[in-house]
Design a protein around this motif. Structure first.
Motif, PDB file in Angstrom:
ATOM      1  N   ASN A  58      64.162  59.814 142.005  1.00 55.43           N
ATOM      2  CA  ASN A  58      63.918  59.122 140.736  1.00 55.43           C
ATOM      3  C   ASN A  58      65.189  59.078 139.884  1.00 55.43           C
ATOM      4  O   ASN A  58      65.417  58.110 139.154  1.00 55.43           O
ATOM      5  CB  ASN A  58      62.793  59.808 139.957  1.00 55.43           C
ATOM      6  N   ASP A  59      66.012  60.149 139.990  1.00 56.70           N
ATOM      7  CA  ASP A  59      67.260  60.178 139.217  1.00 56.70           C
ATOM      8  C   ASP A  59      68.210  59.072 139.686  1.00 56.70           C
ATOM      9  O   ASP A  59      68.881  58.419 138.878  1.00 56.70           O
ATOM     10  CB  ASP A  59      67.943  61.544 139.372  1.00 56.70           C
ATOM     11  N   ILE A  60      68.267  58.850 141.000  1.00 55.76           N
ATOM     12  CA  ILE A  60      69.123  57.797 141.548  1.00 55.76           C
ATOM     13  C   ILE A  60      68.584  56.424 141.140  1.00 55.76           C
ATOM     14  O   ILE A  60      69.340  55.528 140.749  1.00 55.76           O
ATOM     15  CB  ILE A  60      69.198  57.900 143.080  1.00 55.76           C
ATOM     16  N   LYS A  68      66.820  55.600 138.523  1.00 57.10           N
ATOM     17  CA  LYS A  68      67.043  55.338 137.095  1.00 57.10           C
ATOM     18  C   LYS A  68      68.466  54.836 136.839  1.00 57.10           C
ATOM     19  O   LYS A  68      68.695  54.020 135.944  1.00 57.10           O
ATOM     20  CB  LYS A  68      66.777  56.597 136.287  1.00 57.10           C
ATOM     21  N   GLN A  69      69.424  55.311 137.627  1.00 61.29           N
ATOM     22  CA  GLN A  69      70.801  54.840 137.484  1.00 61.29           C
ATOM     23  C   GLN A  69      70.994  53.459 138.119  1.00 61.29           C
ATOM     24  O   GLN A  69      71.819  52.666 137.670  1.00 61.29           O
ATOM     25  CB  GLN A  69      71.754  55.833 138.137  1.00 61.29           C
ATOM     26  N   ALA A  70      70.215  53.182 139.174  1.00 65.30           N
ATOM     27  CA  ALA A  70      70.395  51.928 139.911  1.00 65.30           C
ATOM     28  C   ALA A  70      69.648  50.759 139.280  1.00 65.30           C
ATOM     29  O   ALA A  70      70.117  49.612 139.347  1.00 65.30           O
ATOM     30  CB  ALA A  70      69.927  52.114 141.353  1.00 65.30           C
ATOM     31  N   PRO A  77      69.173  49.581 136.203  1.00 64.19           N
ATOM     32  CA  PRO A  77      69.844  48.691 135.244  1.00 64.19           C
ATOM     33  C   PRO A  77      70.714  47.621 135.912  1.00 64.19           C
ATOM     34  O   PRO A  77      70.983  46.581 135.314  1.00 64.19           O
ATOM     35  CB  PRO A  77      70.697  49.655 134.413  1.00 64.19           C
ATOM     36  N   LEU A  78      71.151  47.857 137.150  1.00 64.54           N
ATOM     37  CA  LEU A  78      71.967  46.871 137.855  1.00 64.54           C
ATOM     38  C   LEU A  78      71.205  45.566 138.104  1.00 64.54           C
ATOM     39  O   LEU A  78      71.813  44.491 138.219  1.00 64.54           O
ATOM     40  CB  LEU A  78      72.425  47.438 139.203  1.00 64.54           C
ATOM     41  N   ARG A 100      75.985  49.860 146.045  1.00 65.25           N
ATOM     42  CA  ARG A 100      76.097  50.542 144.753  1.00 65.25           C
ATOM     43  C   ARG A 100      75.184  51.773 144.708  1.00 65.25           C
ATOM     44  O   ARG A 100      75.547  52.821 144.160  1.00 65.25           O
ATOM     45  CB  ARG A 100      75.716  49.572 143.621  1.00 65.25           C
ATOM     46  N   VAL A 101      73.990  51.655 145.306  1.00 62.82           N
ATOM     47  CA  VAL A 101      73.096  52.807 145.358  1.00 62.82           C
ATOM     48  C   VAL A 101      73.706  53.905 146.215  1.00 62.82           C
ATOM     49  O   VAL A 101      73.645  55.104 145.891  1.00 62.82           O
ATOM     50  CB  VAL A 101      71.711  52.396 145.917  1.00 62.82           C
ATOM     51  N   GLU A 145      76.844  54.529 146.602  1.00 62.25           N
ATOM     52  CA  GLU A 145      77.871  55.185 145.800  1.00 62.25           C
ATOM     53  C   GLU A 145      77.251  56.225 144.856  1.00 62.25           C
ATOM     54  O   GLU A 145      77.814  57.307 144.646  1.00 62.25           O
ATOM     55  CB  GLU A 145      78.633  54.142 144.977  1.00 62.25           C
ATOM     56  N   LEU A 146      76.073  55.905 144.282  1.00 66.01           N
ATOM     57  CA  LEU A 146      75.392  56.855 143.404  1.00 66.01           C
ATOM     58  C   LEU A 146      74.950  58.096 144.165  1.00 66.01           C
ATOM     59  O   LEU A 146      74.950  59.207 143.622  1.00 66.01           O
ATOM     60  CB  LEU A 146      74.168  56.182 142.748  1.00 66.01           C
TER      61      LEU A 146
END
Length: 395
Positions: free
Chosen positions: A353-355, A357-359, A361-362, A390-391, A393-394
């Motif tokens: 879920n943490d990943i 949440k960062q992904a 917005p893209l 991009r995911v 990379e996260l």
């Protein structure tokens, strides 16, 4: 001046001449009040008549503030105009048949089975009454329907008579009168005596026939659905056309159609079950193939074209069962959106879920799930491969 109600004087009078005594509008639209009218206004469970006044459509008729208001599509220019009214005959006769049929049905249920009617609704397709009982047996329904149709075939005269409440109370009324003063009593001798403001035919024979269509529970009562008169023929014609079309698809006699269709449905269910089993097998083969291609890489990425999210989820769940120490990024690229699954096997301890949440917005997305398995989607602001990278990379 009170409007003269021609529909009470002669329910068969469908053409008339009159004069506009008022022309106005309210929240429902423009309306006129006439010196005399054959248009029946909504009331007592019976819908209003429709038709024309000087070729202008009458779309609604209501009684309000002592007036019979004829709501029309166009405004009349002034009061005092002479008009010719024409009531839609099919709608009027239909309502007469349905309403009188309801009187007979309610009388039979009350007199023969001790089941009173508590409400009545005359719909555009079928009619319903609420009966004060919690169930109806098939045997009772068949007997009641036969008794109703026997009364119709006897062609008993139907009379509507104005009288005082005291005079009306001398008759065996089905329920107490709700009004004082003058009352309109609809009389079917030895069958029904009821205070009623609706339009009725001259005899029960004009109701033609009644057919019960079934019942459902409504609160603590039963709602019986039925049709009378020409609606019986319309329902018969409708069902005949359906059966005729069915026999083109299933060439069996009518009495065998239900059995044949039941067998076809069961065969279809068995095929669906087998297809589901085969799809699951294919998912396992696909999952193993993808895993074998990655040769032990810690992150597996795949981008698909127009793959449904449910299929993406099923593939993801199958893959993490096979690869317990692997991260998974699955993306479905569609015309206007991206959908994704982010997951990892049981050997990895990380909240996806943490990943997500960062992904998200893209792609202006939304999503969520369990710590090891997240799904979501958003706008196609980049292609699926770029989003997958991009995911990664996260991660």
């Amino acid at each position: 001046m009170m409007t003269r109600k021609l529909y009470y004087e002669d329910p068969y009078q469908l053409e008339f001449d009159s004069t506009v005594t008022k022309s106005d509008r309210d929240e429902h639209g423009p309306y006129v009040v006439l010196e005399a009218t054959a248009f029946y206004p909504t009331g007592g469970g019976q819908p209003h008549d429709t038709g024309t006044l000087n070729s202008i459509k009458v779309i609604d008729v209501e009684e309000a503030d002592g007036e019979v208001r004829h709501y029309i599509e166009e405004e009349f220019p002034q009061n005092g105009e002479d008009v010719h009214g024409s009531v839609d005959p099919k709608r009027r006769i239909d309502h007469m048949q349905q309403h009188s049929g309801q009187h007979i049905i309610s009388a039979v249920f009350d007199d023969h089975y001790g089941i009173p009617t508590t409400s009545f609704h005359l719909g555009s397709d079928t009619v319903t009454i609420d009966l004060d009982t919690n169930q109806l047996s098939e045997e009772l329904l068949q007997k009641a329907e036969e008794q109703v149709n026997n009364i119709i075939r006897r062609n008993i005269p139907v009379e509507a008579r104005w009288m005082t409440a005291d005079e009306a109370n001398e008759y065996p009324l089905r329920k107490p009168l709700a009004v004082e003063g003058e009352v309109r009593l609809v009389i079917i001798p030895y069958v029904d005596y009821n205070g009623c403001g609706g339009t009725h035919p001259a005899s029960t024979g004009e109701v033609m026939a009644v057919k019960f269509l079934g019942w459902t529970k409504s609160k603590k009562q039963v709602r019986l659905e039925f049709v009378c008169g020409s609606r019986v023929l319309e329902k018969l014609d409708q069902k005949h056309r359906i059966l005729t079309d069915m026999k083109q698809l299933v060439p069996r006699p009518e009495e065998q159609l239900v059995e044949e269709v039941s067998e076809m449905i069961q065969a279809g269910k068995e095929k669906d079950k087998r297809i589901t089993e085969l799809e699951e097998q294919l998912l396992h083969y696909e999952a193993r193939h993808i895993i074998s291609e990655t040769k032990g890489e810690p992150v597996i990425q795949r981008v698909f074209k127009d793959r449904p999210i449910k299929s993406l989820q099923s593939l993801g769940k199958t893959m993490i069962e096979e690869a317990s120490d692997t991260y998974l990024i699955l993306v479905s690229e569609q015309e206007e959106q991206l959908q994704f699954v982010l997951a990892h096997g049981a050997s990895i301890d990380r909240n996806m879920n943490d990943i997500a949440k960062q992904a998200m917005p893209l792609i202006d997305g939304k999503g969520g799930g369990k710590p090891h398995f997240v799904q979501g989607g958003g706008k196609k602001l980049m292609d699926g491969t770029d989003f997958s990278n991009r995911v990664k990379e996260l991660l």
